[in-house]
Design a protein around this motif. Structure first.
Motif, PDB file in Angstrom:
ATOM      1  N   GLY A  58       0.790  -1.227   0.000  1.00 47.18           N
ATOM      2  CA  GLY A  58       0.000   0.000   0.000  1.00 47.18           C
ATOM      3  C   GLY A  58       0.818   1.271   0.000  1.00 47.18           C
ATOM      4  N   VAL A  59       1.903   1.298   0.785  1.00 51.47           N
ATOM      5  CA  VAL A  59       2.749   2.494   0.834  1.00 51.47           C
ATOM      6  C   VAL A  59       3.420   2.717  -0.516  1.00 51.47           C
ATOM      7  CG1 VAL A  59       4.786   3.538   1.922  1.00 51.47           C
ATOM      8  CG2 VAL A  59       3.106   2.326   3.324  1.00 51.47           C
ATOM      9  N   CYS A  60       3.902   1.645  -1.132  1.00 44.98           N
ATOM     10  CA  CYS A  60       4.554   1.767  -2.452  1.00 44.98           C
ATOM     11  C   CYS A  60       3.571   2.287  -3.497  1.00 44.98           C
ATOM     12  CB  CYS A  60       5.112   0.418  -2.893  1.00 44.98           C
ATOM     13  SG  CYS A  60       6.457  -0.191  -1.871  1.00 44.98           S
ATOM     14  N   THR A  61       2.335   1.794  -3.432  1.00 45.28           N
ATOM     15  CA  THR A  61       1.300   2.255  -4.356  1.00 45.28           C
ATOM     16  C   THR A  61       1.003   3.735  -4.127  1.00 45.28           C
ATOM     17  OG1 THR A  61       0.345   0.054  -4.513  1.00 45.28           O
ATOM     18  CG2 THR A  61      -1.090   1.882  -5.080  1.00 45.28           C
ATOM     19  N   ALA A  62       0.936   4.140  -2.877  1.00 42.99           N
ATOM     20  CA  ALA A  62       0.711   5.556  -2.561  1.00 42.99           C
ATOM     21  C   ALA A  62       1.843   6.420  -3.110  1.00 42.99           C
ATOM     22  CB  ALA A  62       0.576   5.748  -1.055  1.00 42.99           C
ATOM     23  N   ARG A  63       3.076   5.940  -3.004  1.00 39.74           N
ATOM     24  CA  ARG A  63       4.224   6.723  -3.495  1.00 39.74           C
ATOM     25  C   ARG A  63       4.149   6.906  -5.013  1.00 39.74           C
ATOM     26  NH1 ARG A  63       3.709   7.541   0.856  1.00 39.74           N
ATOM     27  NH2 ARG A  63       5.060   7.115   2.615  1.00 39.74           N
ATOM     28  N   VAL A  64       3.755   5.873  -5.738  1.00 38.17           N
ATOM     29  CA  VAL A  64       3.629   6.009  -7.195  1.00 38.17           C
ATOM     30  C   VAL A  64       2.575   7.063  -7.516  1.00 38.17           C
ATOM     31  CG1 VAL A  64       2.945   4.828  -9.336  1.00 38.17           C
ATOM     32  CG2 VAL A  64       4.491   3.698  -7.725  1.00 38.17           C
ATOM     33  N   GLY A  65       1.454   7.040  -6.817  1.00 43.76           N
ATOM     34  CA  GLY A  65       0.420   8.058  -7.024  1.00 43.76           C
ATOM     35  C   GLY A  65       0.929   9.454  -6.701  1.00 43.76           C
ATOM     36  N   GLN A  66       1.703   9.585  -5.629  1.00 42.15           N
ATOM     37  CA  GLN A  66       2.246  10.894  -5.261  1.00 42.15           C
ATOM     38  C   GLN A  66       3.265  11.376  -6.286  1.00 42.15           C
ATOM     39  OE1 GLN A  66       3.262   9.249  -1.494  1.00 42.15           O
ATOM     40  NE2 GLN A  66       1.712  10.421  -0.387  1.00 42.15           N
ATOM     41  N   LEU A  67       4.096  10.469  -6.783  1.00 46.61           N
ATOM     42  CA  LEU A  67       5.058  10.848  -7.824  1.00 46.61           C
ATOM     43  C   LEU A  67       4.343  11.228  -9.114  1.00 46.61           C
ATOM     44  CD1 LEU A  67       7.757   8.117  -7.154  1.00 46.61           C
ATOM     45  CD2 LEU A  67       7.949  10.572  -6.666  1.00 46.61           C
ATOM     46  N   ASN A  68       3.271  10.503  -9.446  1.00 41.04           N
ATOM     47  CA  ASN A  68       2.469  10.835 -10.615  1.00 41.04           C
ATOM     48  C   ASN A  68       1.874  12.239 -10.469  1.00 41.04           C
ATOM     49  OD1 ASN A  68       1.149   9.611 -13.158  1.00 41.04           O
ATOM     50  ND2 ASN A  68      -0.569  10.511 -12.054  1.00 41.04           N
ATOM     51  N   SER A  69       1.346  12.550  -9.297  1.00 39.58           N
ATOM     52  CA  SER A  69       0.793  13.894  -9.041  1.00 39.58           C
ATOM     53  C   SER A  69       1.868  14.961  -9.125  1.00 39.58           C
ATOM     54  CB  SER A  69       0.131  13.947  -7.664  1.00 39.58           C
ATOM     55  OG  SER A  69      -0.992  13.115  -7.633  1.00 39.58           O
ATOM     56  N   LEU A  70       3.040  14.670  -8.577  1.00 39.07           N
ATOM     57  CA  LEU A  70       4.149  15.623  -8.643  1.00 39.07           C
ATOM     58  C   LEU A  70       4.546  15.863 -10.093  1.00 39.07           C
ATOM     59  CD1 LEU A  70       6.244  17.402  -7.279  1.00 39.07           C
ATOM     60  CD2 LEU A  70       7.635  15.343  -6.898  1.00 39.07           C
ATOM     61  N   HIS A  71       4.606  14.790 -10.889  1.00 37.94           N
ATOM     62  CA  HIS A  71       4.932  14.939 -12.314  1.00 37.94           C
ATOM     63  C   HIS A  71       3.894  15.807 -13.015  1.00 37.94           C
ATOM     64  CE1 HIS A  71       5.192  13.580 -16.584  1.00 37.94           C
ATOM     65  NE2 HIS A  71       6.442  13.931 -16.341  1.00 37.94           N
ATOM     66  N   SER A  72       2.624  15.559 -12.748  1.00 39.73           N
ATOM     67  CA  SER A  72       1.554  16.369 -13.361  1.00 39.73           C
ATOM     68  C   SER A  72       1.673  17.834 -12.955  1.00 39.73           C
ATOM     69  CB  SER A  72       0.179  15.829 -12.954  1.00 39.73           C
ATOM     70  OG  SER A  72      -0.003  14.536 -13.460  1.00 39.73           O
ATOM     71  N   SER A  73       1.995  18.092 -11.700  1.00 37.31           N
ATOM     72  CA  SER A  73       2.167  19.466 -11.225  1.00 37.31           C
ATOM     73  C   SER A  73       3.326  20.151 -11.934  1.00 37.31           C
ATOM     74  CB  SER A  73       2.425  19.500  -9.715  1.00 37.31           C
ATOM     75  OG  SER A  73       1.305  19.067  -9.011  1.00 37.31           O
ATOM     76  N   LEU A  74       4.437  19.436 -12.089  1.00 40.80           N
ATOM     77  CA  LEU A  74       5.593  20.015 -12.782  1.00 40.80           C
ATOM     78  C   LEU A  74       5.242  20.366 -14.226  1.00 40.80           C
ATOM     79  CD1 LEU A  74       8.408  17.660 -11.439  1.00 40.80           C
ATOM     80  CD2 LEU A  74       8.068  20.073 -10.843  1.00 40.80           C
ATOM     81  N   VAL A  75       4.564  19.446 -14.908  1.00 38.70           N
ATOM     82  CA  VAL A  75       4.173  19.699 -16.302  1.00 38.70           C
ATOM     83  C   VAL A  75       3.235  20.891 -16.384  1.00 38.70           C
ATOM     84  CG1 VAL A  75       2.917  18.727 -18.277  1.00 38.70           C
ATOM     85  CG2 VAL A  75       4.607  17.331 -17.059  1.00 38.70           C
ATOM     86  N   SER A  76       2.284  21.002 -15.454  1.00 36.84           N
ATOM     87  CA  SER A  76       1.343  22.130 -15.482  1.00 36.84           C
ATOM     88  C   SER A  76       2.050  23.463 -15.223  1.00 36.84           C
ATOM     89  CB  SER A  76       0.204  21.922 -14.484  1.00 36.84           C
ATOM     90  OG  SER A  76       0.667  22.062 -13.154  1.00 36.84           O
ATOM     91  N   GLU A  77       3.208  23.413 -14.575  1.00 36.72           N
ATOM     92  CA  GLU A  77       4.007  24.620 -14.338  1.00 36.72           C
ATOM     93  C   GLU A  77       4.978  24.897 -15.483  1.00 36.72           C
ATOM     94  OE1 GLU A  77       5.950  24.292 -10.513  1.00 36.72           O
ATOM     95  OE2 GLU A  77       4.087  23.636  -9.566  1.00 36.72           O
ATOM     96  N   GLY A  78       4.912  24.070 -16.537  1.00 35.93           N
ATOM     97  CA  GLY A  78       5.783  24.261 -17.686  1.00 35.93           C
ATOM     98  C   GLY A  78       7.153  23.615 -17.536  1.00 35.93           C
ATOM     99  N   ILE A  79       7.318  22.779 -16.529  1.00 32.54           N
ATOM    100  CA  ILE A  79       8.585  22.071 -16.318  1.00 32.54           C
ATOM    101  C   ILE A  79       8.454  20.714 -16.999  1.00 32.54           C
ATOM    102  CG2 ILE A  79      10.184  21.129 -14.608  1.00 32.54           C
ATOM    103  CD1 ILE A  79       9.036  23.286 -12.658  1.00 32.54           C
ATOM    104  N   ASN A  80       9.046  20.608 -18.176  1.00 30.73           N
ATOM    105  CA  ASN A  80       8.877  19.409 -18.994  1.00 30.73           C
ATOM    106  C   ASN A  80      10.146  18.571 -19.109  1.00 30.73           C
ATOM    107  OD1 ASN A  80       6.114  19.911 -19.770  1.00 30.73           O
ATOM    108  ND2 ASN A  80       6.934  21.640 -20.928  1.00 30.73           N
ATOM    109  N   ASN A  81      11.191  18.932 -18.357  1.00 30.68           N
ATOM    110  CA  ASN A  81      12.448  18.197 -18.493  1.00 30.68           C
ATOM    111  C   ASN A  81      12.689  17.218 -17.336  1.00 30.68           C
ATOM    112  OD1 ASN A  81      12.919  20.224 -16.607  1.00 30.68           O
ATOM    113  ND2 ASN A  81      15.064  20.444 -17.173  1.00 30.68           N
ATOM    114  N   VAL A  82      11.608  16.745 -16.724  1.00 30.50           N
ATOM    115  CA  VAL A  82      11.704  15.767 -15.648  1.00 30.50           C
ATOM    116  C   VAL A  82      10.820  14.572 -16.008  1.00 30.50           C
ATOM    117  CG1 VAL A  82      11.318  15.304 -13.193  1.00 30.50           C
ATOM    118  CG2 VAL A  82      12.066  17.582 -13.921  1.00 30.50           C
ATOM    119  N   GLN A  83      11.386  13.370 -15.912  1.00 32.38           N
ATOM    120  CA  GLN A  83      10.639  12.155 -16.214  1.00 32.38           C
ATOM    121  C   GLN A  83      10.715  11.198 -15.038  1.00 32.38           C
ATOM    122  OE1 GLN A  83       8.709  11.313 -19.033  1.00 32.38           O
ATOM    123  NE2 GLN A  83       8.105   9.783 -17.520  1.00 32.38           N
ATOM    124  N   PHE A  84       9.572  10.736 -14.575  1.00 24.35           N
ATOM    125  CA  PHE A  84       9.501   9.756 -13.504  1.00 24.35           C
ATOM    126  C   PHE A  84       9.329   8.369 -14.105  1.00 24.35           C
ATOM    127  CE2 PHE A  84       8.326  13.670 -11.515  1.00 24.35           C
ATOM    128  CZ  PHE A  84       8.741  13.574 -10.198  1.00 24.35           C
TER     129      PHE A  84
END
Length: 160
Positions: A58-84
């Motif tokens: 469960g914790v590992c699954t939560a971390r993937v979701g949090q990393l996915n959200s962080l990636h989406s936030s970065l992209v929405s801020e125009g930061i496109n040079n980070v890949q998870f």
């Protein structure tokens, strides 16, 4: 003579440097790289953040979701040079859906004997941040989750 020593030092540092690369098939149907063999080298000129976890936990699954959200936030801020990228283990592959449903970051399943995990010296919840030239910038464990801990590290790696 100085050139010899510099050359020797560079040669020795190459011998002891870690090759932070792998290749694995992205199994996430929501990812833009679905069904492609990907690696940090695949994402040219991007900072790559590789997460290691167990798909059944469960914790590992939560971390993937949090990393996915962080990636989406970065992209929405125009930061496109980070890949998870999330890397699981084949002994937990019946739980892959926990990492792919509602997430769009690439997911790789490391087949037994888990060479990616072993080669990188990874443990559950470890993050490896590689700069845009695939040099190790930093590694740390993200249990417990702390988004503030992630963002300064990503910013530093992006600045390299």
């Amino acid at each position: 003579m100085a050139k010899f020593y510099i050359s020797l030092i560079l040669s020795l540092s190459f011998l002891f440097s870690q090759d932070y690369n792998y290749s694995g098939k992205d199994i996430n149907p929501n990812s833009s790289t679905f069904n492609q063999n990907i690696s940090p080298n695949f994402f040219t000129d991007k900072v790559t953040i590789t997460y290691f976890g167990h798909q059944n936990w469960g914790v590992c699954t939560a971390r993937v979701g949090q990393l996915n959200s962080l990636h989406s936030s970065l992209v929405s801020e125009g930061i496109n040079n980070v890949q998870f990228i999330a890397v699981g283990k084949n002994q937990y592959e019946t739980f892959n859906w926990k990492w792919t449903d509602d997430n769009s970051i690439p997911v790789i399943v490391d087949p037994s004997p888990n060479n990616i995990w072993n080669d990188w010296g990874a443990s559950k919840w470890d993050i490896f941040i590689l700069d845009s030239e695939n040099n190790l910038y930093e590694t740390f464990n993200i249990n417990p989750w702390d988004e503030d801990r992630m963002e300064p590290d990503i910013d530093g790696a992006c600045a390299l």
